[in-house]
Design an enzyme around this catalytic site. Structure first.
Site, PDB file in Angstrom:
ATOM      1  N   SER A   1       0.534  -1.545   0.273  1.00 16.87           N
ATOM      2  CA  SER A   1       0.081   0.101  -0.130  1.00 16.87           C
ATOM      3  C   SER A   1       0.563   1.522   0.193  1.00 16.87           C
ATOM      4  O   SER A   1       0.413   2.312  -0.597  1.00 16.87           O
ATOM      5  CB  SER A   1      -0.596  -0.338   1.306  1.00 16.87           C
ATOM      6  OG  SER A   1      -1.741  -1.068   1.103  1.00 16.87           O
TER       7      SER A   1
ATOM      8  N   ASP B   1     -17.361   2.574  -3.495  1.00 17.96           N
ATOM      9  CA  ASP B   1     -15.819   1.314  -3.036  1.00 17.96           C
ATOM     10  C   ASP B   1     -17.828   0.106  -2.893  1.00 17.96           C
ATOM     11  O   ASP B   1     -18.107   0.279  -2.198  1.00 17.96           O
ATOM     12  CB  ASP B   1     -15.931   1.223  -1.693  1.00 17.96           C
ATOM     13  CG  ASP B   1     -15.408  -0.104  -0.896  1.00 17.96           C
ATOM     14  OD1 ASP B   1     -14.861  -0.634  -1.443  1.00 17.96           O
ATOM     15  OD2 ASP B   1     -15.135   0.018  -0.434  1.00 17.96           O
TER      16      ASP B   1
END
Length: 514
Positions: free
Chosen positions: A317, A341
């Site tokens: 990430s 999302d």
């Protein structure tokens, strides 16, 4: 008694001639047995004596006149000995001036080679200061001499091992190298083998001095005739902070593998660098046997490997910072862009999920770039990578240091890998790959790269570099382990990357909230 001989000689002579045989005397009176017993022996002895003196004179003339200077030099050599006064290496200091690598006095004992060699084949052995002083009092064996020497001590031990490095004794092969011959390296000298000790060898190494001493027949020093003082090497002030380095090493989880880097974004200075597992560099200073060194070097834990600059791993990430910058700079997203999302994206038979959905089965609704960085939302960055395109994403990744060496002074740095369609087509070329079409780039490849997974590989240092770029307001400075002195030295090259202030502000905001 004379004998009478009667011969008839003819009419001119009487009929009878009486001759008397007499003993003849030698013409030269001294030729005979009495000569050798008298004058002859004296004459021969005189001639031989003269020849002996003549030969001795010729030999003496040869030794004193013709080769006299050679023998005088040999005599002086047996009486006068030149000893080396080994120069201490320069100290290594942290950014506040605290010593992190210092010198401790020891002795170098020179041995007659025919009497025995050390393990490395040299006629040299090392003694502690106490051992050397004790030996000077009790007396050295004939033909042995002591030279003042120094050994390295690393104050923080394993906490700074991968930055400072180690020293090691120069090998017989290296002594034959022209580089070391021109710099007057000798048997028994120690040179930098890794880290700072290696890269700054020429600056750290001092200039050896000399000492002329008079010795007796047993080799004992009688007096010092002259001295050329040694010159200590140059001290080097490093960028690291000793206290911070200790804290970092102590905070690292015991038994885990990895690395920690603390840097100063405005200058690129490395404040702390720790690679785990580590090792104690002081073991190298005291001398390891070949078996001990091999055990350390061949360990499966690889304690001598600097994972901070040489280990390559998928960045995960942390790479979302680069994806966000690329998307914003290329116009694929803006500060107001929101992406839903959905928890999962399906592409044919393949599914790409968000970590939050995988762990908790929940989604986060509409997400902008700040929220996406704060929550490390995979769905947002899948879509951002897709909109930006792998080619432009790769361009920005390389601008921010991925896929090439950062330029830090330490040896052993890896370049990492930023894959793209061209790279994949060149590396998946087997018949099986071509048949399965593995040489083609797919949307799933872009998804993986956008969140720091898949084929992408980076070093911990590269991760620190692109993070520093954001913290420094878009300024990219080459990492350095030497302290930057404002107004005196500008340090390694720094450059401004073409990143808009709005982009930097958005990414910084997301990182702060994370």
């Amino acid at each position: 008694m004379n004998s009478r001989i009667t011969r008839r000689l003819g009419k001119a002579f009487p009929d009878a001639l009486i001759s008397q045989k007499r003993k003849m005397k030698p013409v030269i009176p001294f030729i005979g047995d009495t000569w050798w017993l008298g004058v002859g022996r004296v004459l021969l002895f005189t001639v031989l004596l003269f020849l002996c003196f003549f030969i001795l004179f010729i030999r003496l003339f040869h030794l004193t006149i013709i080769r006299g200077h050679e023998y005088r030099a040999l005599a002086d050599g047996n009486r006068i000995r030149e000893l080396v006064r080994h120069a201490p290496r320069g100290q290594l200091l942290d950014r506040t001036g605290k010593p992190v690598a210092v010198n401790e006095a020891q002795y170098r004992r020179l041995l007659p080679c025919e009497a025995g060699r050390t393990a490395n084949g040299a006629c040299v052995s090392y003694l502690t200061q106490a051992e050397g002083e004790a030996l000077e009092k009790t007396g050295l064996p004939v033909g042995s001499f002591l030279e003042t020497d120094w050994k390295r001590r690393y104050v923080l031990g394993s906490a700074t091992a991968h930055i400072l490095g180690t020293t090691g004794e120069i090998t017989a092969g290296e002594l034959k190298d022209e580089y070391y011959q021109l710099r007057n390296y000798r048997t028994g000298d120690r040179i930098g083998r890794s880290g700072v000790e290696a890269i700054y060898e020429d600056r750290l190494r001092g200039r050896d001095g000399k000492e002329l001493v008079e010795v007796d027949a047993s080799g004992r020093i009688l007096r010092v005739l002259g001295r050329d003082t040694e010159v200590t090497g140059i001290d080097i002030i490093l960028s690291i902070d000793a206290g911070l380095s200790q804290v970092v090493a102590q905070a690292f989880p015991e038994g885990k593998r990895g690395a920690i880097i603390v840097s100063k974004p405005a200058t690129g200075e490395i404040l702390a660098m720790y690679s785990s597992p580590s090792y104690d560099p002081n073991l190298m200073s005291t001398g390891l046997s070949e078996d001990e060194y091999r055990k350390l070097a061949d360990s499966s834990d690889r304690p001598m490997f600097n994972r901070a600059i040489g280990g390559v791993y998928p960045p995960g990430s942390t790479f979302k910072i680069v994806t966000a910058v690329a998307g914003l700079e290329e116009g694929a997203i803006t500060g107001s862009t929101e992406i839903e999302d959905t928890g999962i994206i399906s592409v044919g038979p393949f599914s790409f999920t968000n970590w939050y959905f995988t762990q908790y089965g929940r989604t986060e609704g509409m997400v902008n770039v700040i929220r996406a960085l704060q929550r490390s939302n995979d769905i947002f960055f899948y879509r951002t990578g897709e909109r930006t395109g792998i080619e432009r994403l790769a361009v920005w990744a390389r601008r921010m240091g991925l896929g090439s060496l950062t330029g830090i002074e330490l040896p052993g740095e890896a370049a990492g890998l930023m894959p793209d369609p061209d790279w994949k087509s060149k590396h998946f070329t087997t018949d099986a790959d071509l048949e399965a079409r593995n040489n083609l780039w797919y949307a799933g490849d872009t998804y993986h790269i956008a969140i720091g997974q898949g084929y992408i590989l980076t070093t911990p240092l590269q991760t620190a570099v692109w993070t520093d770029i954001i913290a420094a307001g878009g300024r990219y400075c080459v990492p350095t382990i030497e302290k930057v002195h404002p107004g005196i030295s500008s340090g390694p090259a720094c450059q401004e990357l073409p990143i808009k202030k709005e982009t930097l502000s958005l990414v910084t905001d997301g990182m702060v909230k994370a």
